[in-house]
Design an enzyme around this catalytic site. Structure first.
Site, PDB file in Angstrom:
ATOM      1  CE  LYS A 229      79.956  69.913  12.711  1.00  0.00           C
ATOM      2  NZ  LYS A 229      79.918  68.715  11.891  1.00  0.00           N
ATOM      3  CG  ASP A 234      77.089  70.610   7.375  1.00  0.00           C
ATOM      4  OD1 ASP A 234      77.367  71.266   6.444  1.00  0.00           O
ATOM      5  OD2 ASP A 234      77.765  69.683   7.790  1.00  0.00           O
ATOM      6  CE  LYS A 241      75.873  67.789   5.602  1.00  0.00           C
ATOM      7  NZ  LYS A 241      76.804  66.667   5.314  1.00  0.00           N
ATOM      8  CG  ASP A 252      76.667  69.576  11.765  1.00  0.00           C
ATOM      9  OD1 ASP A 252      77.006  68.417  12.137  1.00  0.00           O
ATOM     10  OD2 ASP A 252      77.301  70.034  10.740  1.00  0.00           O
ATOM     11  CG  ASP A 311      79.109  68.209   3.753  1.00  0.00           C
ATOM     12  OD1 ASP A 311      78.792  68.844   4.699  1.00  0.00           O
ATOM     13  OD2 ASP A 311      78.576  67.256   3.344  1.00  0.00           O
ATOM     14  CD  GLU A 313      80.490  71.239   8.381  1.00  0.00           C
ATOM     15  OE1 GLU A 313      80.646  70.441   7.638  1.00  0.00           O
ATOM     16  OE2 GLU A 313      79.882  70.867   9.573  1.00  0.00           O
ATOM     17  NE  ARG A 315      86.723  66.717   8.862  1.00  0.00           N
ATOM     18  CZ  ARG A 315      86.702  65.509   8.430  1.00  0.00           C
ATOM     19  NH1 ARG A 315      87.824  65.021   7.696  1.00  0.00           N
ATOM     20  NH2 ARG A 315      85.684  64.900   8.311  1.00  0.00           N
TER      21      ARG A 315
HETATM   22  N1  BES Z   1      77.892  67.286   9.993  1.00  0.00           N
HETATM   23  C1  BES Z   1      78.427  66.309   9.146  1.00  0.00           C
HETATM   24  C2  BES Z   1      78.364  64.756   9.760  1.00  0.00           C
HETATM   25  C3  BES Z   1      77.161  64.073  10.073  1.00  0.00           C
HETATM   26  C4  BES Z   1      76.136  63.762   9.007  1.00  0.00           C
HETATM   27  C5  BES Z   1      76.895  63.815  11.163  1.00  0.00           C
HETATM   28  C6  BES Z   1      75.124  63.123   9.367  1.00  0.00           C
HETATM   29  C7  BES Z   1      75.730  63.075  11.718  1.00  0.00           C
HETATM   30  C8  BES Z   1      74.843  62.766  10.752  1.00  0.00           C
HETATM   31  C9  BES Z   1      79.589  66.696   8.685  1.00  0.00           C
HETATM   32  O1  BES Z   1      80.023  68.021   8.806  1.00  0.00           O
HETATM   33  C10 BES Z   1      79.837  66.085   7.327  1.00  0.00           C
HETATM   34  O2  BES Z   1      79.271  66.610   6.510  1.00  0.00           O
HETATM   35  N2  BES Z   1      80.771  65.411   7.426  1.00  0.00           N
HETATM   36  C11 BES Z   1      81.088  64.614   6.210  1.00  0.00           C
HETATM   37  C12 BES Z   1      82.614  64.520   6.113  1.00  0.00           C
HETATM   38  C13 BES Z   1      83.118  64.199   4.569  1.00  0.00           C
HETATM   39  C14 BES Z   1      82.890  65.291   3.473  1.00  0.00           C
HETATM   40  C15 BES Z   1      84.540  63.960   4.461  1.00  0.00           C
HETATM   41  C16 BES Z   1      80.678  63.098   6.081  1.00  0.00           C
HETATM   42  O3  BES Z   1      80.746  62.508   7.298  1.00  0.00           O
HETATM   43  O4  BES Z   1      79.947  62.611   4.990  1.00  0.00           O
HETATM   44 ZN    ZN Z   2      78.900  69.191   9.857  1.00  0.00          ZN
HETATM   45 MN    MN Z   3      79.457  69.154   6.702  1.00  0.00          MN
END
Ligand code: BES
Ligand code: ZN
Ligand code: MN
Length: 460
Positions: A229, A234, A241, A252, A311, A313, A315
């Protein structure tokens, strides 16, 4: 910029071939301390006492032996990165050699512990240097350390200097270095290639989204595909966020960094596999042409995806890359991603959450992770949770409307795009939130050495 050509010499590392007047290091097992102490004279005993030396793990003490000095190093007896990992930045600058026998893994610990990120701030000191023992597989040790450093450098570099085009430049440099072929699909060309999801995530950013596709090795060798990824920043997109959550999001692309580090190590070690590296790279930015909640994307696999949350994104980048990867039915696909906050909640920042659709592969990589001091922990692809991904208007929704099992539902989403191909997914933090021996605070390689050791054991 960050690719070091894998020459056999040790320049630029914290190892040296040989040194006059280097200080000896002696490992003393905590359990053997009393025996060791009884062989010392009164002056030496007093000296160790004044330094409160008990041979506890990571402890050091100077010891006068005749006209010279040596350093005693406390050791818990484990063969791991921590044996030497704290020393390069604890010992005074200078040259050292080992008197005790040592494993390659412990030497990798020395190298990983000497890492510094100096691009924007001058280092206040150099790491101590160690004479490479003649018993070591020096090439393997150095290549492993360089792979980890590459991964960390890519993560630590801020998004302004590590945009999708920079990931492309690093990949091209790596391809050049190893004679790999590389093909990059940029911007609107992604739509022609069917990658509507990668395009949607990255199209609002100044630096265009792209899919980096590198291939190396004998085309008749077993096919191994690595996916990472590469979200270079992000912001969350329109589902923006909060500031505190956005703060660290330069990392990210940590999945891409791990995938690239692993590819580097495989090529540097000339593993007899046909390697494919796929890095979907995009910045999740906000602009008038951002993708929106409710939009429905057309993915490479042909599945339509309804956007619940912009957010989620990562996947989306991965789903196009994984379906391309699965098309040629490789022996195995490994993907790395900083995919969910939920994985961190489950296993913390220092363990790699692993999902796998093949039990034999999962067991083997788990064991490799233990041996390599690069721990991975398996989590379930619990099929009963698939209902959370149902959409009323598309084949699947990108994010489950539930506060539960976020890492699992993200993995289940990905599974739809690989189907039966043996596949392993790592949901990693890719960042050390504290200093520990061999693991300085900052960007981190996670599961990279575990997968390398597994591949080396299975294919070399
Ligand atoms: N990059 C983030 C996940 C992340 C956050 C990894 C902090 C490591 C540290 C990912 O893109 C994200 O924002 N995930 C969200 C998904 C949700 C919107 C379903 C999450 O995990 O809160
Ligand atoms: Zn992300
Ligand atoms: Mn995200």
């Amino acid at each position: 910029m960050y690719i070091t050509s894998p020459e056999s010499n040790l320049t630029g590392t914290s190892f040296i071939e040989d040194a006059e007047n280097s200080t000896p290091l002696e490992l003393v097992k905590t359990a053997d301390f009393e025996t060791r102490q009884s062989s010392l004279d009164d002056y030496q005993k007093a000296s160790l006492q004044r330094q409160s030396f008990t041979a506890a793990r990571g402890q050091i003490a100077w010891l006068k032996c005749g006209e010279t000095f040596k350093v005693l190093v406390g050791w818990d007896g484990n063969d791991d990165l921590a044996t030497l990992g704290g020393l390069p930045m604890t010992l005074a600058e200078g040259d050292y050699h080992l008197e005790s026998s040592i494993s390659d893994l412990q030497l990798i610990g020395w190298g990983m512990g000497s890492y510094q990120f100096n691009r924007y701030k001058k280092a206040t000191r150099a790491p101590a240097r160690l004479v490479m023992p003649s018993t070591a597989n020096a090439t393997r040790v150095i290549n492993s350390i360089r792979a980890v450093a590459l991964c960390r450098d890519l993560i630590n570099t801020p998004a302004q200097d590590m945009a999708p085009s920079h990931l492309e430049a690093e990949s091209r440099e790596m391809a050049e270095c190893f004679g790999a072929s590389i093909n990059v699909t940029v911007g609107d060309a992604l739509l022609d290639a069917g990658c509507g999801a990668i395009h949607a995530v990255g199209r609002a950013a100044e630096d265009a989204p792209r899919l980096i596709d590198l291939t190396w090795g004998d085309e008749n060798a077993p096919k191994i595909t690595i996916v990472g990824k590469g979200v270079t920043f992000d912001s969350g997109g329109l589902d923006i966020k909060p500031g505190s959550a956005m703060r660290m999001m330069k990392k990210d692309m940590g999945g891409a960094a791990n995938a690239m580090g692993l590819a580097y190590l495989i090529m540097a070690e000339k593993l007899p596999v046909r390697l494919r590296l796929l890095v979907p790279a995009a910045e999740n930015a906000i602009s008038g042409n951002s993708f929106r909640p409710g939009d429905i994307l057309h993915t490479h696999k042909g599945l339509t995806v309804e956007i619940d949350n912009t957010d989620a994104e990562g996947r989306l980048l991965l789903c196009d890359a994984l379906s391309i990867a699965a098309e040629e039915k490789p022996e195995a696909i490994f993907d790395f991603a900083t995919l969910t906050g939920s994985a961190r909640s489950a296993v913390g920042a220092e363990l790699s959450a692993m999902f796998c659709n093949d039990d034999t592969l999962a067991d083997a990589v788990y064991q490799a992770g233990r041996n390599a001091d690069d721990a991975v922990w398996r989590m379930p692809l619990h099929g009963d949770y698939n209902h959370m991904l149902n959409s009323k208007v598309a084949d699947v929704v990108n994010c489950a409307p539930s506060p539960y099992a976020g890492a699992i539902t993200a993995a289940l989403f990905l599974e739809r795009f690989v189907e039966k191909t043996p596949w392993m997914h790592f949901d990693i933090n890719a960042f050390n939130v504290r200093n520990r021996p061999g693991h300085p605070e900052g960007g981190e390689a996670m599961a990279l050495r575990a997968v390398f050791d597994y591949l080396n054991g299975s294919y070399a």
